[in-house]
Enzyme design. Structure first.
Site, PDB file in Angstrom:
ATOM      1  N   ASP A 135     -39.422  38.928  79.897  1.00 33.51           N
ATOM      2  CA  ASP A 135     -39.179  39.884  80.973  1.00 33.51           C
ATOM      3  C   ASP A 135     -39.731  39.272  82.264  1.00 33.51           C
ATOM      4  OD1 ASP A 135     -38.415  43.145  80.760  1.00 33.51           O
ATOM      5  OD2 ASP A 135     -39.358  42.536  82.642  1.00 33.51           O
ATOM      6  N   ASP A 195     -30.705  43.294  77.376  1.00 32.25           N
ATOM      7  CA  ASP A 195     -30.731  44.747  77.577  1.00 32.25           C
ATOM      8  C   ASP A 195     -30.965  44.937  79.080  1.00 32.25           C
ATOM      9  OD1 ASP A 195     -30.863  47.456  77.105  1.00 32.25           O
ATOM     10  OD2 ASP A 195     -32.954  47.427  76.466  1.00 32.25           O
ATOM     11  N   CYS A 236     -28.027  51.001  79.318  1.00 34.36           N
ATOM     12  CA  CYS A 236     -28.063  52.441  79.030  1.00 34.36           C
ATOM     13  C   CYS A 236     -27.281  53.133  80.146  1.00 34.36           C
ATOM     14  CB  CYS A 236     -29.489  52.974  78.882  1.00 34.36           C
ATOM     15  SG  CYS A 236     -30.577  52.610  80.259  1.00 34.36           S
TER      16      CYS A 236
HETATM   17  C1  SAM Z   1     -33.395  48.415  80.376  1.00 36.64           C
HETATM   18  S1  SAM Z   1     -34.933  47.689  80.665  1.00 36.64           S
HETATM   19  C2  SAM Z   1     -35.356  47.016  79.110  1.00 36.64           C
HETATM   20  C3  SAM Z   1     -35.810  47.999  78.067  1.00 36.64           C
HETATM   21  C4  SAM Z   1     -36.298  47.382  76.790  1.00 36.64           C
HETATM   22  N1  SAM Z   1     -35.398  46.385  76.277  1.00 36.64           N
HETATM   23  C5  SAM Z   1     -36.525  48.443  75.735  1.00 36.64           C
HETATM   24  O1  SAM Z   1     -35.773  48.505  74.750  1.00 36.64           O
HETATM   25  O2  SAM Z   1     -37.482  49.208  75.875  1.00 36.64           O
HETATM   26  C6  SAM Z   1     -34.528  46.273  81.593  1.00 36.64           C
HETATM   27  C7  SAM Z   1     -35.640  45.266  81.753  1.00 36.64           C
HETATM   28  O3  SAM Z   1     -35.114  44.132  82.451  1.00 36.64           O
HETATM   29  C8  SAM Z   1     -36.171  43.536  83.153  1.00 36.64           C
HETATM   30  N2  SAM Z   1     -35.595  42.609  84.138  1.00 36.64           N
HETATM   31  C9  SAM Z   1     -35.227  42.840  85.422  1.00 36.64           C
HETATM   32  N3  SAM Z   1     -34.751  41.717  85.985  1.00 36.64           N
HETATM   33  C10 SAM Z   1     -34.818  40.739  85.042  1.00 36.64           C
HETATM   34  C11 SAM Z   1     -34.477  39.359  85.018  1.00 36.64           C
HETATM   35  N4  SAM Z   1     -33.969  38.755  86.077  1.00 36.64           N
HETATM   36  N5  SAM Z   1     -34.672  38.676  83.873  1.00 36.64           N
HETATM   37  C12 SAM Z   1     -35.181  39.282  82.772  1.00 36.64           C
HETATM   38  N6  SAM Z   1     -35.536  40.598  82.739  1.00 36.64           N
HETATM   39  C13 SAM Z   1     -35.348  41.317  83.858  1.00 36.64           C
HETATM   40  C14 SAM Z   1     -36.927  44.723  83.722  1.00 36.64           C
HETATM   41  O4  SAM Z   1     -38.248  44.373  84.054  1.00 36.64           O
HETATM   42  C15 SAM Z   1     -36.834  45.726  82.562  1.00 36.64           C
HETATM   43  O5  SAM Z   1     -37.978  45.668  81.759  1.00 36.64           O
END
Ligand code: SAM
Length: 437
Positions: free
Chosen positions: A270, A316, A369
């Protein structure tokens, strides 16, 4: 607290939410009550229920107030307006509670009284309402939601207004679903099995489980059934190398580690150190031993070093969260068309980066989501156009091997779940495979 004092506290809480329109309301509510520990639990429930009631109806209330010439109603008017049009109060009763006495809201001003008089007798859902407020959906999301649901939009909008159930995932690292169900029942938490997820349990009365032994010992995790199905579709097997690219606090990593029976390797990535930090306790409680956390940073060489090394990569992606509006009603008004446009570009960039990690013959799972096609099917179409070495793997064909005896929730190639049709939050997942070398 007296009823009038509870009302005043609800106004204060709502004012705090209105003052930070970009911050999730549940975080604001947590801070609000942390700073007011003297508010006991039943008062707290009453205060937050009332504030959330207003937040749920914020779009409709805005329309009502606009109709009577009040373009920017503050928290006092919003609460009073909600009492009038949604809770069946009379204006006299409201005025008595806005009494100005100690701990109570100040008396209604002449202007407030005049505005509220014009609202008297109006039904919450008014026949003159345009589609957005009538369905309680923001205008910026209507085109996408119409494209997704067509004739079924009203039913989906109604389902998005209902409270979400409490879903749990039985942690197969600690016991079968039956064993976990028996443990919960033994602790006085009745649950039923969910219809789609082979690990899912549903607690019908949303009884809190955070203090149960089953939860504290890692037998269950709180996770919507739809979210479980995304982990299921990742189809990670023991011994595989897997990346959960947007892992957050590892919600899906935990479920995937269980399908891998703790064998092989899973990397939870992340860009947020805070979120990844939140994973530590959860991984320990769940007894996951095969997961590593990796903080992605600008200029990070990790992705390059691990190019084409993983059997499964789950993305995700950050999204509008339009699928979670029954849980997070404030997100309807917190997000706008510009956010959607920015997120679509961000998702495309993340997906392209994460794809580098997939080995030939390996799979990439893209999930959100969100219910909006721009973030879902259209995003996948774009990716496949720009990455001809990947091809879609239709979900119905995969499904039979993942949940034997349970019919696939969808007939289309990708899985789009929705509250009315599947009883889950709104989720999307598409599986893509990189051609073997
Ligand atoms: C929908 S949430 C993930 C929820 C998690 N997978 C769960 O099941 O609880 C999206 C995540 O993407 C992360 N994110 C945002 N930009 C990103 C990037 N460029 N690369 C990787 N992760 C990123 C955010 O910090 C956030 O935690």
């Amino acid at each position: 607290m007296t009823p009038a004092a509870r009302l005043a506290a609800a106004i204060d809480l709502l004012a705090a939410v209105e003052a930070s329109p970009r911050r999730p309301a549940d975080g604001i509510a947590n801070d609000f009550f942390r700073a007011r520990r003297y508010i006991g639990s039943s008062d707290r429930r009453n205060v937050s229920d009332r504030a959330w009631g207003v937040i749920r109806q914020r779009l409709r209330l805005a329309w009502h107030f606009e109709q009577v010439g009040e373009a920017r109603p503050g928290a006092r008017l919003l609460v009073a307006g909600h009492l009038l049009v949604a809770e069946g109060w009379l204006l006299d009763g409201i005025a008595q509670n806005y009494s100005g006495e100690r701990f109570c809201a100040g008396p209604l001003t002449e202007h407030e009284l005049a505005v509220l008089k014009k609202l008297e007798g109006r039904p919450l859902v008014h026949p003159d309402m345009p589609e957005g407020p009538r369905l309680n959906l923001p205008d910026w999301a209507l085109p996408g939601l119409k494209a997704r649901f067509g004739e079924g939009l009203a039913a989906e909008a109604a389902a998005m207004e209902e409270a979400a159930p409490l879903d749990l995932r039985a942690n197969l690292l600690k016991g079968t679903r039956d064993v976990v169900l028996a443990a919960l029942t033994g602790e006085g938490v009745p649950a039923t099995v969910t219809p789609l997820s082979p690990w899912g349990l549903r607690v019908p009365d949303r009884r809190p489980v955070g203090a149960t032994r089953a939860y504290l010992e890692g037998l269950v995790e709180i996770q919507d059934e739809g979210s479980q199905l995304i982990a299921l579709l990742t189809d990670a097997k023991p011994g595989m190398r897997v990346v959960d690219y947007c892992a957050g606090a590892a919600g899906k990593t935990l479920a995937i580690a269980a399908t891998m029976d703790n064998k092989g390797h899973i990397v939870a990535c992340d860009v947020s150190a805070t979120r990844l930090e939140g994973a530590v306790k959860r991984l320990r409680r769940a007894g996951v031993h095969n997961a590593e956390r990796h903080l992605l940073a600008a200029g990070d060489k990790w992705r390059k070093r691990n190019s084409r090394k993983f059997d499964r990569v789950l993305v995700d992606a950050p999204c509008t969260g339009s699928g979670t509006w029954r849980r997070n009603p404030d997100a309807r008004i917190r997000t706008n068309a510009r956010d959607l446009a920015e997120l679509v570009e961000k998702q495309a960039a993340i997906l392209a980066d994460a794809a580098e990690l997939v080995r030939p013959g390996g799979r990439l799972v893209y999930a959100t989501c969100s219910l909006l096609p721009e973030e879902d099917e259209l995003q996948v179409e774009r990716f496949l156009r720009e990455h001809p070495d990947f091809a879609a793997v239709p979900v119905p064909g995969l499904w039979a091997g993942l949940a034997p005896g349970v019919a696939s929730p969808v007939e289309e190639d990708a899985m789009a779940l929705s509250p009315a049709r599947h009883g889950t939050d709104g989720f999307f997942a598409a599986v893509m495979q990189r051609r073997a070398a």
